[in-house]
Write an enzyme that holds these catalytic residues in place. Structure first.
Site, PDB file in Angstrom:
ATOM      1  N   GLU A  36       1.719  -9.402  -1.640  1.00  0.00           N
ATOM      2  CA  GLU A  36       2.401 -10.680  -1.487  1.00  0.00           C
ATOM      3  C   GLU A  36       2.231 -11.090  -0.023  1.00  0.00           C
ATOM      4  OE1 GLU A  36       6.588 -10.795  -2.484  1.00  0.00           O
ATOM      5  OE2 GLU A  36       6.648 -12.946  -2.026  1.00  0.00           O
ATOM      6  N   ARG A 262       4.966   5.958  -4.059  1.00  0.00           N
ATOM      7  CA  ARG A 262       4.820   5.280  -2.772  1.00  0.00           C
ATOM      8  C   ARG A 262       4.705   6.303  -1.666  1.00  0.00           C
ATOM      9  NH1 ARG A 262       6.935   0.060  -3.232  1.00  0.00           N
ATOM     10  NH2 ARG A 262       6.942  -0.407  -1.028  1.00  0.00           N
ATOM     11  N   LYS A 272       8.623  -3.996   4.343  1.00  0.00           N
ATOM     12  CA  LYS A 272       8.232  -5.230   5.035  1.00  0.00           C
ATOM     13  C   LYS A 272       9.452  -5.948   5.587  1.00  0.00           C
ATOM     14  CE  LYS A 272       5.030  -6.665   1.820  1.00  0.00           C
ATOM     15  NZ  LYS A 272       4.270  -7.673   1.096  1.00  0.00           N
TER      16      LYS A 272
HETATM   17  P1  ATP Z   1       7.682  -6.248  -1.431  1.00  0.00           P
HETATM   18  O1  ATP Z   1       7.133  -6.403  -2.821  1.00  0.00           O
HETATM   19  O2  ATP Z   1       9.055  -5.727  -1.342  1.00  0.00           O
HETATM   20  O3  ATP Z   1       7.414  -7.398  -0.537  1.00  0.00           O
HETATM   21  P2  ATP Z   1       5.668  -4.262  -1.175  1.00  0.00           P
HETATM   22  O4  ATP Z   1       5.584  -3.266  -0.081  1.00  0.00           O
HETATM   23  O5  ATP Z   1       5.722  -3.816  -2.572  1.00  0.00           O
HETATM   24  O6  ATP Z   1       6.883  -5.097  -0.755  1.00  0.00           O
HETATM   25  P3  ATP Z   1       3.368  -5.847  -1.864  1.00  0.00           P
HETATM   26  O7  ATP Z   1       2.714  -6.866  -1.037  1.00  0.00           O
HETATM   27  O8  ATP Z   1       3.910  -6.257  -3.162  1.00  0.00           O
HETATM   28  O9  ATP Z   1       4.510  -5.273  -0.955  1.00  0.00           O
HETATM   29  O10 ATP Z   1       2.419  -4.595  -2.018  1.00  0.00           O
HETATM   30  C1  ATP Z   1       1.072  -4.691  -2.423  1.00  0.00           C
HETATM   31  C2  ATP Z   1       0.641  -3.393  -3.045  1.00  0.00           C
HETATM   32  O11 ATP Z   1       0.823  -2.308  -2.151  1.00  0.00           O
HETATM   33  C3  ATP Z   1       1.457  -3.088  -4.284  1.00  0.00           C
HETATM   34  O12 ATP Z   1       0.578  -2.680  -5.314  1.00  0.00           O
HETATM   35  C4  ATP Z   1       2.356  -1.981  -3.854  1.00  0.00           C
HETATM   36  O13 ATP Z   1       2.676  -1.146  -4.909  1.00  0.00           O
HETATM   37  C5  ATP Z   1       1.527  -1.267  -2.785  1.00  0.00           C
HETATM   38  N1  ATP Z   1       2.406  -0.595  -1.831  1.00  0.00           N
HETATM   39  C6  ATP Z   1       3.384  -1.153  -1.101  1.00  0.00           C
HETATM   40  N2  ATP Z   1       4.034  -0.236  -0.377  1.00  0.00           N
HETATM   41  C7  ATP Z   1       3.467   0.960  -0.659  1.00  0.00           C
HETATM   42  C8  ATP Z   1       3.690   2.305  -0.226  1.00  0.00           C
HETATM   43  N3  ATP Z   1       4.655   2.618   0.638  1.00  0.00           N
HETATM   44  N4  ATP Z   1       2.902   3.275  -0.738  1.00  0.00           N
HETATM   45  C9  ATP Z   1       1.921   2.976  -1.597  1.00  0.00           C
HETATM   46  N5  ATP Z   1       1.654   1.741  -2.037  1.00  0.00           N
HETATM   47  C10 ATP Z   1       2.407   0.729  -1.589  1.00  0.00           C
END
Ligand code: ATP
Ligand code: MG
Length: 556
Positions: A36, A262, A272
């Site tokens: 995102e 994660r 984030k």
């Molecule tokens: P949010 O959705 O709360 O803004 P997010 O960290 O999930 O935060 P995204 O931009 O949706 O952010 O993440 C993009 C991809 O990165 C998703 O597929 C997510 O699962 C993966 N991702 C995010 N954080 C982690 C992490 N700590 N470890 C592994 N993969 C991650």
């Protein structure tokens, strides 16, 4: 220059892919990375990038970059740009053009109409409080909304008018008709569309309704013929909804959602929202502050893409908790830099040395790396005035001291054996200068009749160049800064995470471009700053990582 790429580590997702290729279920794989654009990418995202792009590379498949841009208020072009830059910097390239969930807004709307026509979605205008009340709890089933059996024609009319802007924000939603009694709350008639008058970075003001993430994601995956949709474990309970949507629409394919754990990295945070807080509260200089666990921060600090990719390989992929110490990441970067960074000398805390018998002393040529003659060499100048590191001298040395002391000898790196004959102090008793003499017979030779163990680095005053040296350390001093709900994570900020010093460097680095990496002998790995370093004018070095793990011994 870098070490050989390491062999891939086997894991359950790879096993699923290999079985799918062997059985003929798929002829090739298509993955995607779906960020995102609401912040900069961090080390957790790097894990997901390495997984998705890495698998596509390894199996000769494709990986898409798709922005999940369904929350217009929090998203920006700046974030979208930085994400593309970071993915490329890590060494990956997406298939074709960048995709956006918003590319599918028309298609998503059409699919929603289809669900309504099939009696599988309805418009609900319960208030948010009523919604909550009808939803039930983890232990109690929900209740059907009184609007659940609204006739199809009325739903179609209301949904079109939602899109047309007739109703205020938040006044109604389109919901899937699944099962209000499901033990999985995600299946209790989840919202598919909401009304939100917000300017969107791609579609501007053309929409006032926006599709929800769960509804958007599975359809976007299917429209892109994704074979394996890899996401983190918090989406496990959403998988039945992912499958429900695709099962009830005529899609060209049904991607398989697979969840993995994660990454959580000790001594930092991977949220984030919290990283944004550090930026907005000016705890750091920006998203790319070299202390941030963001990809752009790590880049600016001097981490290498190869080091980060090796880290992703070492931590592996599984469904069990993936809590890793920062030392693992630092070790990967250090190992990578060991072979690729030219070695020079720098002084961060100078002490002046006057050589009393410098007449006739020679400078010597030295290679930039002991194992890489192809890195070339330079002359290490010697002169009457030198700088050494202040803590390489001790008037009262502790037991086992191998560095300089009054009356003692050390080897100056690439130069002579030197003895300290006299200590000069200021009025307060602080040592401000050493008077030393060299043994002229020791340039590139062992001294006669005695052993000199200690070697220290030095610079010639008249040849050295001033440099701003930024000594970075970990941003937090607690392994889990956000581990306690009742304590704000910012209370665990390390007050010593940045120490800016006026140091000195060898003239050999004068024209280094931004983002050039060096080992400063005995001090650590350093990288010229991407933003502030000006070759030949203003030299700015960021400490990437020390030569040894300085935290290991300090921990109880
Ligand atoms: P949010 O959705 O709360 O803004 P997010 O960290 O999930 O935060 P995204 O931009 O949706 O952010 O993440 C993009 C991809 O990165 C998703 O597929 C997510 O699962 C993966 N991702 C995010 N954080 C982690 C992490 N700590 N470890 C592994 N993969 C991650
Ligand atoms: Mg997310």
């Amino acid at each position: 220059m870098s070490s050989n790429p390491q062999a891939p580590v086997s894991h359950f997702i790879r096993n699923i892919i290999e079985a799918d290729l062997a059985s003929g279920k798929h002829r090739g794989i298509v993955t995607r990375f779906p960020p995102e654009p609401n912040g900069y990418l961090h080390i957790g995202h790097a894990k997901s990038i390495c997984l998705n792009f890495g698998l596509a590379l390894e199996y000769g498949g494709k990986c898409n970059l798709r922005f999940d841009d369904t929350n217009p208020e929090k998203e920006s072009e700046e974030y979208a740009r930085s994400i593309q830059e970071d993915v490329r910097w890590l060494g990956f390239q997406w298939d074709g053009t960048v995709r956006w969930a918003s590319d599918y807004f028309d298609a998503l709307y059409g699919f929603a109409v289809k669900l309504i026509e099939r009696g599988l979605a309805y418009v609900d205008d319960l208030t948010p409080e009523q919604m909550r009340e009808y939803r039930g709890t983890l232990t109690e089933p929900g209740k059907n909304s009184p609007n659940r059996d609204r006739p199809v024609a009325e739903n179609l009319d209301l949904f079109a008018r939602m899109k047309g802007g007739e109703f205020p924000d938040g006044s109604m939603v389109l919901r899937a008709k699944i099962d209000m009694a499901s033990p999985n709350i995600n299946l209790r008639d989840p919202a598919l569309y909401r009304i939100r008058r917000a300017h969107h970075i791609r579609t501007g003001d053309s929409w006032c309704i926006y599709p929800m993430y769960d509804y958007t994601h599975c359809i976007s995956d299917a429209l892109e013929n994704i074979t394996h949709s890899l996401c983190t474990l918090e989406f496990e309970d959403h998988r039945p909804l992912y499958d429900w949507v695709l099962d009830h629409l005529d899609m060209p394919c049904h991607p398989q959602q697979i969840e993995f754990s994660r990454l959580e990295l000790h001594y930092t945070i991977t949220s984030k929202r919290k990283l944004l807080q550090l930026v907005t509260e000016n705890r750091v200089s920006g998203w790319d502050d070299p202390r941030m666990p963001t990809i752009s921060g790590m880049r600016r600090r001097g981490y290498t893409p190869e080091g980060i990719r090796e880290f992703a390989r070492r931590i592996g992929i599984s469904k069990s908790a993936n809590v890793v110490d920062m030392a693992v990441l630092e070790a990967c970067v250090r190992e990578d830099l060991e072979a690729r960074a030219p070695r020079v000398m720098a002084i961060v805390n100078p002490l002046k040395v006057s050589i009393t018998n410098a007449d006739g002393a020679q400078s010597r040529e030295a290679g930039f790396h002991p194992n890489h003659p192809e890195f070339g060499s330079r002359v290490v100048p010697f002169s009457q005035q030198l700088l050494i590191e202040a803590d390489d001298f001790a008037e009262v040395p502790p037991p086992g001291w191998q560095r300089l002391t009054l009356g003692g000898e050390i080897r100056l790196r690439y130069s002579y054996v030197m003895r300290c004959d006299e200590v000069v102090k200021d009025a307060s008793g602080k040592v401000i200068e050493l008077k030393c003499s060299i043994d002229h017979a020791t340039l590139g030779k062992n001294p006669e009749g005695r052993k000199v163990k200690g070697v220290i680095h030095f610079l010639s005053c008249e040849h050295a160049l001033p440099a701003e040296i930024r000594l970075y350390d970990r941003l937090f001093n607690a392994p889990e800064p956000d581990g306690d709900r009742d304590v704000d994570f910012s209370t665990h900020l390390n007050p010593h995470s940045l120490d800016v010093v006026s140091g000195w460097v060898e003239a050999a680095v004068r024209d280094a471009a931004p983002e050039t990496r060096y080992q400063f002998e005995r001090l650590g790995y350093f990288c010229t700053d991407r933003r502030d370093h000006r070759p030949g004018e203003k030299l700015v070095f960021n400490r990437t990582v020390t030569l040894k793990d300085s935290w290991a011994k300090e921990q109880p």
